[in-house]
Design an enzyme around this catalytic site. Structure first.
Site, short mmCIF file in Angstrom:
data_model
loop_
_atom_site.label_atom_id
_atom_site.label_comp_id
_atom_site.label_asym_id
_atom_site.label_seq_id
_atom_site.Cartn_x
_atom_site.Cartn_y
_atom_site.Cartn_z
N GLU A 1 86.07 28.11 -33.83
CA GLU A 1 85.52 26.85 -33.31
C GLU A 1 85.74 26.80 -31.81
OE1 GLU A 1 86.42 23.04 -35.53
OE2 GLU A 1 86.77 22.32 -33.48
N GLU B 1 92.80 23.21 -38.41
CA GLU B 1 93.67 23.01 -37.25
C GLU B 1 94.97 22.31 -37.61
OE1 GLU B 1 91.48 20.94 -34.21
OE2 GLU B 1 90.30 22.71 -33.70
#
Ligand code: IDC
Length: 338
Positions: free
Chosen positions: A266, A181
């Site tokens: 995710e 991320e």
């Protein structure tokens, strides 16, 4: 005499008819085994031994034969903290009871992860080996988070992925997620700079491997992707149902209309902190939207931490029904039906 001949012929016909019927009696037994065979085929279709190296075709994922394929599974929490939970038995339960075909290894880079302690790599390797044994796909996730820009550790990443991709170069099981991320103002240009360094290293060892690339703003800005110059790349979209709603699904719609292939590598049923309760109505909306678009999904997380996104109750360690949290029970049903 003629009468006797007729009777004899009738008897012959009768005997042969009986003979045929008794032969037919065997066929139901053969039929009984058929459904079992079909079940097995369906099962086999779900795993690497049947599907081989996965490929990107337009916005879809396909197997080596060109048939559509969807990855579905669970992510570890940080393996530096919860490594003991990722036993072969638990992974087997996720495969057989939860109907998943992939497990994601979240190898944090900071927070006690690989950059701080390179011995976590041994955990990654032993997990990959177990998942290959189990005939499952495995995502090796370079889990950047507080280190918000992947260019911070490009050299370390190249070294790590070089080692893993040369060790597993012939294994279709292994999928590489090169930056979890990006955040803190990291742009897609920064990500491109990093990806252009790391992807050739992996592809030099394992040319057919599937690679997942994170997107800006904690892997939410899939609408800002400019496709990289490589084949077989998926771009990641992460969501947490308590925080991310319709506006983020709209970004996915934009990305798909730009022909950007997406994977949800995710997601959580909680808010973005990983806690704060479960938001199952909103997750239902996400799941039906993603299923409709045949997008692969991986849920956060296999942990027994006291937080709403964890699938195990605190101080339990086996993935059986008694130990599942509300999130765990819900997610098991999601995967069984996805
Ligand atoms: C969270 C964990 C939490 C931990 C925190 C920091 O659930 O226990 O304290 O990380 O390490 C992400 C990240 C993922 C986060 C998760 C929930 O990829 O590492 O895990 N999340 O906050 N992105 C959005 C949410």
């Amino acid at each position: 005499m003629k009468k006797y001949l007729k009777l004899f012929l009738l008897l012959l016909i009768f005997v042969s008819v009986i003979g045929c019927t008794s032969n037919k009696d065997d066929t139901p037994k053969k039929k009984e085994t058929k459904p079992k065979q079909e079940e097995k085929v369906v099962e086999k279709n779900n795993y690497p031994s049947y599907n081989g190296f996965l490929k990107v075709d337009g916005t879809k994922l396909v197997n080596e034969k060109g048939e559509e394929f969807i990855l579905k599974g669970v992510s570890s929490h940080g393996i530096q903290w919860f490594g003991n939970l990722y036993t072969k038995d638990n992974l087997k339960l996720l495969k057989e009871d939860w109907n998943t075909n992939v497990f994601r290894i979240a190898m944090y880079t900071k927070e006690g992860g690989y950059i701080d302690d390179s011995s976590v790599k041994e955990k990654v390797i032993s997990l990959i080996d177990n998942l290959i044994d189990l005939d499952m796909y495995v995502i090796v996730d370079w889990h950047i988070l507080s280190d918000n820009n992947p260019t911070m550790y490009t050299n370390e990443s190249k070294e790590f992925f070089n080692e893993i991709s040369s060790k597993y170069k012939d294994k279709p099981n292994v999928i590489y997620e090169i930056c979890n991320e990006p955040n803190g103002g990291t742009t897609f240009d920064d990500i491109t700079t990093y990806a252009n360094e790391v992807i050739p290293v992996i592809r030099n060892n394992s040319p057919k491997s599937l690679i997942i690339v994170g997107t800006p703003t904690w892997s939410q800005d899939v609408d800002k992707v400019n496709k990289l110059g490589f084949d077989n790349i998926l771009y990641s979209l992460h969501f947490y149902s308590g925080t991310h709603t319709e506006y983020l699904r709209d970004k996915v719609r934009t990305a798909l209309s730009n022909n950007i292939p997406i994977i949800v590598s995710e997601f959580g049923v909680s808010d973005a902190s990983g806690n704060g309760g479960v938001f199952l109505d909103e997750t239902d909306k996400w799941i039906s939207f993603l299923k409709e678009n045949k997008i692969s999904i991986i849920s956060w997380s296999l942990a027994n931490k006291n937080e709403s996104s964890a699938i195990l109750k605190e101080s339990t360690s086996i993935v059986n029904d008694d130990n599942l949290t509300e999130a765990g029970k819900y997610l098991k049903e999601v995967f069984k039906n996805y």
